[in-house]
Write a protein that holds these residues in place. Structure first.
Motif, PDB file in Angstrom:
ATOM      1  N   THR A   1      -7.606  -1.095   1.808  1.00 14.01           N
ATOM      2  CA  THR A   1      -7.217  -2.504   1.747  1.00 14.01           C
ATOM      3  C   THR A   1      -7.444  -3.014   0.331  1.00 14.01           C
ATOM      4  O   THR A   1      -8.507  -2.766  -0.255  1.00 14.01           O
ATOM      5  CB  THR A   1      -8.057  -3.349   2.720  1.00 14.01           C
ATOM      6  OG1 THR A   1      -7.930  -2.827   4.048  1.00 14.01           O
ATOM      7  CG2 THR A   1      -7.586  -4.797   2.710  1.00 14.01           C
TER       8      THR A   1
ATOM      9  N   LYS B   1      -2.211   3.782   3.879  1.00 12.59           N
ATOM     10  CA  LYS B   1      -2.049   2.718   4.871  1.00 12.59           C
ATOM     11  C   LYS B   1      -2.938   2.967   6.078  1.00 12.59           C
ATOM     12  O   LYS B   1      -3.049   4.087   6.561  1.00 12.59           O
ATOM     13  CB  LYS B   1      -0.591   2.637   5.318  1.00 12.59           C
ATOM     14  CG  LYS B   1       0.310   1.874   4.374  1.00 12.59           C
ATOM     15  CD  LYS B   1       1.725   1.802   4.929  1.00 12.59           C
ATOM     16  CE  LYS B   1       2.638   1.056   3.975  1.00 12.59           C
ATOM     17  NZ  LYS B   1       4.039   1.029   4.459  1.00 12.59           N
TER      18      LYS B   1
ATOM     19  N   LEU C   1       0.834  -1.196   0.000  1.00 15.03           N
ATOM     20  CA  LEU C   1       0.000   0.000   0.000  1.00 15.03           C
ATOM     21  C   LEU C   1       0.871   1.250   0.000  1.00 15.03           C
ATOM     22  O   LEU C   1       1.948   1.272   0.605  1.00 15.03           O
ATOM     23  CB  LEU C   1      -0.905   0.022   1.232  1.00 15.03           C
ATOM     24  CG  LEU C   1      -1.975  -1.058   1.328  1.00 15.03           C
ATOM     25  CD1 LEU C   1      -2.584  -1.087   2.720  1.00 15.03           C
ATOM     26  CD2 LEU C   1      -3.050  -0.844   0.283  1.00 15.03           C
TER      27      LEU C   1
ATOM     28  N   ASN D   1       1.966   4.810   1.302  1.00 16.01           N
ATOM     29  CA  ASN D   1       1.969   5.333   2.680  1.00 16.01           C
ATOM     30  C   ASN D   1       0.750   6.208   2.949  1.00 16.01           C
ATOM     31  O   ASN D   1       0.228   6.225   4.060  1.00 16.01           O
ATOM     32  CB  ASN D   1       3.247   6.126   2.917  1.00 16.01           C
ATOM     33  CG  ASN D   1       4.471   5.227   3.002  1.00 16.01           C
ATOM     34  OD1 ASN D   1       4.362   4.043   3.309  1.00 16.01           O
ATOM     35  ND2 ASN D   1       5.628   5.778   2.693  1.00 16.01           N
TER      36      ASN D   1
END
Length: 124
Positions: A68, A64, A59, A61
Motif C-alpha cells: 500500500t 497488489k 500499484l 500487479n
C-alpha cells in the motif's frame, strides 16, 4: 526537490516492512510520488505511485493486495507499506517524484527526481 528513503532491512518471507520517503522542496498539486525497485541484474521497475494532491494510487500487479502506498502532505512524507513479503521482493527501493504529472506513470523516465535507494532483503 530532494527525496530521502529509509526503512529497508533484512526480513523473512511473510514479514512486513514500511518504507518512508521524506520529500523536501517545492511540490505541486499535480505531482506524483512513486516507488520503484531494482533487483540485481534487473531493470528498475515501477512498484506504486500516488497523486500528491489526493488519494489516487496505482500499484504494480506483482504487489497488489500486499503493498500500500500512502502520503502525508502535511509531513511531506510518502510511505510504502509492504506486507506478506516474498523473496522476489528483494531489491533496492527508490522513491521518486514527477512534478508535472497528468497521471501516475509506470515509466521511470517520467520521474524527474530520485532519492537514494534503501535495500530490502527477504529471506526464504
Amino acid at each position: 526537490v530532494q527525496l530521502q528513503a529509509s526503512g529497508g532491512g533484512l526480513v523473512q518471507a511473510g514479514d512486513s516492512l514500511r518504507l518512508s520517503c521524506v520529500v523536501s522542496g517545492r511540490t505541486f498539486s499535480r505531482s506524483v510520488m512513486g516507488w520503484f525497485r531494482q533487483a540485481p541484474g534487473k531493470e528498475r521497475e515501477f512498484v506504486a505511485g500516488i497523486l500528491w494532491s489526493g488519494s489516487t494510487t496505482l500499484l504494480a500487479n506483482s504487489v497488489k493486495g500486499r503493498f500500500t502506498i500512502s502520503g502525508d502532505t502535511a509531513k511531506n512524507m510518502v510511505y510504502l507499506q509492504m506486507n506478506s513479503l516474498k523473496p522476489e521482493d528483494t531489491a533496492a527501493y527508490y522513491c521518486a517524484a514527477d512534478l508535472a504529472a497528468y497521471h501516475i506513470s509506470r515509466d521511470r523516465r517520467t520521474y524527474n527526481y530520485w532519492g537514494q535507494g534503501t535495500l530490502v532483503t527477504v529471506s526464504s
